[in-house]
Design a protein around this motif. Structure first.
Motif, PDB file in Angstrom:
ATOM      1  N   LYS A  24      -0.677   2.368 -19.370  1.00 12.30           N
ATOM      2  CA  LYS A  24      -0.892   3.481 -18.441  1.00 12.30           C
ATOM      3  C   LYS A  24       0.040   3.355 -17.251  1.00 12.30           C
ATOM      4  CE  LYS A  24      -4.320   4.716 -21.020  1.00 12.30           C
ATOM      5  NZ  LYS A  24      -4.305   5.829 -21.893  1.00 12.30           N
ATOM      6  N   ARG A  25       0.653   4.480 -16.854  1.00 13.99           N
ATOM      7  CA  ARG A  25       1.592   4.452 -15.730  1.00 13.99           C
ATOM      8  C   ARG A  25       1.173   5.345 -14.567  1.00 13.99           C
ATOM      9  NH1 ARG A  25       6.858   5.949 -18.632  1.00 13.99           N
ATOM     10  NH2 ARG A  25       7.081   6.920 -16.613  1.00 13.99           N
ATOM     11  N   ALA A  51      -6.464   7.746 -16.386  1.00 14.46           N
ATOM     12  CA  ALA A  51      -5.194   7.020 -16.448  1.00 14.46           C
ATOM     13  C   ALA A  51      -4.365   7.574 -17.610  1.00 14.46           C
ATOM     14  CB  ALA A  51      -5.438   5.537 -16.639  1.00 14.46           C
ATOM     15  N   PHE A  52      -3.074   7.791 -17.361  1.00 16.01           N
ATOM     16  CA  PHE A  52      -2.229   8.449 -18.353  1.00 16.01           C
ATOM     17  C   PHE A  52      -0.877   7.770 -18.460  1.00 16.01           C
ATOM     18  CE2 PHE A  52      -5.180  11.529 -16.670  1.00 16.01           C
ATOM     19  CZ  PHE A  52      -5.694  12.092 -17.824  1.00 16.01           C
ATOM     20  N   GLU A  53      -0.237   7.969 -19.609  1.00 13.68           N
ATOM     21  CA  GLU A  53       1.088   7.404 -19.838  1.00 13.68           C
ATOM     22  C   GLU A  53       2.187   8.291 -19.262  1.00 13.68           C
ATOM     23  OE1 GLU A  53       1.401   6.653 -24.001  1.00 13.68           O
ATOM     24  OE2 GLU A  53      -0.269   5.250 -23.982  1.00 13.68           O
ATOM     25  N   ALA A  57       0.409  14.909 -18.243  1.00 15.96           N
ATOM     26  CA  ALA A  57      -1.007  14.809 -18.596  1.00 15.96           C
ATOM     27  C   ALA A  57      -1.847  14.504 -17.355  1.00 15.96           C
ATOM     28  CB  ALA A  57      -1.212  13.740 -19.657  1.00 15.96           C
ATOM     29  N   ALA A  58      -1.319  13.671 -16.467  1.00 17.43           N
ATOM     30  CA  ALA A  58      -2.041  13.345 -15.232  1.00 17.43           C
ATOM     31  C   ALA A  58      -2.167  14.579 -14.340  1.00 17.43           C
ATOM     32  CB  ALA A  58      -1.336  12.211 -14.491  1.00 17.43           C
ATOM     33  N   PRO A  78       1.381   6.719  -9.078  1.00 21.62           N
ATOM     34  CA  PRO A  78       1.949   5.787 -10.077  1.00 21.62           C
ATOM     35  C   PRO A  78       1.277   4.421  -9.961  1.00 21.62           C
ATOM     36  CG  PRO A  78       3.487   6.134  -8.276  1.00 21.62           C
ATOM     37  CD  PRO A  78       2.314   7.029  -8.013  1.00 21.62           C
ATOM     38  N   LEU A  79       1.126   3.755 -11.066  1.00 22.05           N
ATOM     39  CA  LEU A  79       0.494   2.432 -11.068  1.00 22.05           C
ATOM     40  C   LEU A  79       1.535   1.338 -10.997  1.00 22.05           C
ATOM     41  CD1 LEU A  79      -2.220   3.030 -13.783  1.00 22.05           C
ATOM     42  CD2 LEU A  79      -2.499   3.006 -11.322  1.00 22.05           C
TER      43      LEU A  79
END
Length: 79
Positions: A24-25, A51-53, A57-58, A78-79
């Motif tokens: 996940k980013r 949480a999304f890649e 989508a986020a 961002p993570l």
């Protein structure tokens, strides 16, 4: 030493959850009244739902949460 099936299952699900978190980013988080991003640690449900890649989508999830929670604001971080 024999491992109980429930212990093995817990270890397996923890391992799978950690692998999912690693990919996940982006995460959707709430915005406080003063405009700062919430610093609350994400729960297990938050990792599954928010949480999304990819950022598209986020952004879609952020728009959905704002539609479902009028008056609340959310941001993609961002993570």
């Amino acid at each position: 030493m024999k491992i109980k099936s429930t212990t093995a299952f817990r270890a397996y699900t923890t391992m799978r959850a950690n692998q999912a978190k690693a990919t996940k980013r982006f995460m959707v988080k709430s915005v406080n009244k003063d405009g700062s991003i919430s610093r609350m640690a994400p729960t297990k449900a938050a990792w599954q739902n928010d949480a999304f890649e990819d950022s598209d989508a986020a952004e879609a999830r952020r728009a959905e949460l704002e539609r479902l929670n009028p008056g609340s604001r959310f941001a993609v971080v961002p993570l």
